[in-house]
Design an enzyme around this catalytic site. Structure first.
Site, PDB file in Angstrom:
ATOM      1  CB  CYS A   1      -0.844   0.083   1.152  1.00 15.65           C
ATOM      2  SG  CYS A   1      -0.094   0.002   2.730  1.00 15.65           S
TER       3      CYS A   1
ATOM      4  CB  SER B   1      -3.063 -11.563   9.573  1.00 20.27           C
ATOM      5  OG  SER B   1      -2.914 -10.224   9.642  1.00 20.27           O
ATOM      6  CG  ASN B   2      -3.520  -8.270   3.603  1.00 15.48           C
ATOM      7  OD1 ASN B   2      -2.581  -8.074   2.710  1.00 15.48           O
ATOM      8  ND2 ASN B   2      -4.697  -7.448   3.282  1.00 15.48           N
TER       9      ASN B   2
ATOM     10  CD  GLU C   1      -3.456   0.625  12.002  1.00  8.41           C
ATOM     11  OE1 GLU C   1      -2.921   0.194  10.623  1.00  8.41           O
ATOM     12  OE2 GLU C   1      -4.526   1.022  12.047  1.00  8.41           O
TER      13      GLU C   1
ATOM     14  CB  CYS D   1      -6.646   2.101   4.857  1.00 13.53           C
ATOM     15  SG  CYS D   1      -5.649   2.699   3.445  1.00 13.53           S
TER      16      CYS D   1
ATOM     17  CB  THR E   1      -5.742   1.491   8.782  1.00 14.26           C
ATOM     18  OG1 THR E   1      -4.762   0.777   8.882  1.00 14.26           O
ATOM     19  CG2 THR E   1      -5.717   2.841   9.383  1.00 14.26           C
TER      20      THR E   1
HETATM   21  S1  SF4 Z   1      -3.492   3.292   6.344  1.00 12.36           S
HETATM   22 FE1  SF4 Z   1      -2.468   1.257   6.413  1.00 12.36          FE
HETATM   23  S2  SF4 Z   1      -2.998   0.229   4.643  1.00 12.36           S
HETATM   24 FE2  SF4 Z   1      -3.679   2.341   4.321  1.00 12.36          FE
HETATM   25  S3  SF4 Z   1      -1.908   3.038   3.138  1.00 12.36           S
HETATM   26 FE3  SF4 Z   1      -1.424   3.704   5.275  1.00 12.36          FE
HETATM   27  S4  SF4 Z   1      -0.242   1.878   5.973  1.00 12.36           S
HETATM   28 FE4  SF4 Z   1      -1.177   1.419   4.155  1.00 12.36          FE
END
Ligand code: SF4
Length: 316
Positions: free
Chosen positions: A13, A229-230, A132, A200, A168
């Protein structure tokens, strides 16, 4: 030769791309060692590639022992306590926290203060212990309730004002279910409920994009670290929409036999001999092969996998 397509939506990402670019920028100027607090991305191959360039990965215990050092904060972000330790120990932080995570941290901090003033509570839908989530809950002094499922939410009481956020990378459908349940409970108790959808968009769209991709291919090679896990979640989507889905972490895990069909005289390849050991020439099993991966899978790794499939095809 089959058509091999790499899914353009797969891979890192924006937040992870940004953090790795920052690490590479720092590593390009020689001198001070660059440490990274935690794995920059949950992918062994990418971690090893960066280690070879000089990046040193450390855990929190090692971080606390450092003095006068340079440390990168990855996209997941960190709680305020990490910044305090850095200040006390003269650690220069290279903060690559994803701007979306950073904004969410601030929203949770503000939301928690508002709820405190009302005698309310803050819930974070996320995985307990995930980096996170540690960073997000750190904004509340670890006083928000972290919930990982609707079952956990059902054990809680909603007799006080409630504010709901999400890590997210959580599933949007589950979040909506949880928000609906709490809304009903708060309504019954006539207390305020607010839900802040903080999933996100680059994550929430990934599942539907992958479904489309998997449906359009004869076979899928899904590339991901086994611990991600993703990766497990997105792989399950591929399996659901394409029965010929293979999982690999590295290109050399691919088996040529998986891509060979029966020979022209109807025999199936056993992978032995020049053309799989059958008496007639083997055929390619799939006309369209899609290569895709998790949000932690580097593009270079998917390209290596695609290259290996091409090599198999050129041997047939
Ligand atoms: S919020 Fe998390 S998933 Fe979305 S761009 Fe940022 S790091 Fe990546």
């Amino acid at each position: 030769m089959p058509t091999i397509t790499i899914d353009t939506h797969s891979g890192f990402c924006f937040g992870v791309v940004r953090a790795i670019a920052e690490a590479e920028r720092q590593l390009a100027s020689p001198g001070e060692t660059l440490y990274c607090l935690g794995e920059i991305v949950h992918n062994t191959e990418e971690v090893q590639r960066l280690e070879k360039s000089g990046l040193q990965f450390i855990d929190m215990e090692r971080f606390k022992q450092l003095r006068d050092a340079k440390v990168l904060i990855r996209a997941h972000g960190e709680p305020p306590s990490t910044y305090r330790i850095a200040e006390e120990n003269h650690i220069r932080l290279i903060d690559a926290t994803c701007p979306i995570v950073l904004k969410l941290q601030q929203r949770i901090k503000d939301g928690f203060e508002q709820m405190q003033a009302k005698g309310g509570q803050v819930l974070i839908f996320g995985k307990a212990g995930h980096a996170e989530v540690i960073g997000l809950n750190g904004q509340t002094g670890n006083r928000a309730l972290v919930v990982g499922s609707l079952q956990e939410v059902k054990k809680l009481s909603f007799s006080i004002p409630t504010l709901l956020y999400s890590q997210t990378t959580m599933d949007a459908g589950q979040y909506a279910e949880i928000a609906r349940y709490i809304a009903v409970e708060c309504e019954k108790n006539q207390v305020e409920f607010r839900s802040v959808d903080s999933i996100c968009k680059s994550m929430s769209q990934r599942a539907s994009q992958l479904k489309e991709f998997a449906l359009g291919q004869d076979a899928i090679v899904f590339v991901s670290g086994k611990q991600s896990s993703n990766g497990k979640y997105l792989y399950s989507i591929c399996q659901e929409y394409n029965a010929h889905t293979f999982f690999v972490s590295r290109a050399d895990e691919l088996q040529r036999e998986d891509f060979l069909g029966p020979s022209e005289n109807g025999e199936t390849s056993g992978g032995k001999g020049e053309n799989g050991g059958s008496s007639g020439p083997t055929r390619e099993r799939f006309a369209k092969i899609g290569v895709c991966g998790a949000t932690s899978t580097p593009m270079w790794l998917m390209e290596e996998v695609a290259q290996r499939i091409k090599q198999f095809s050129s041997c047939i």
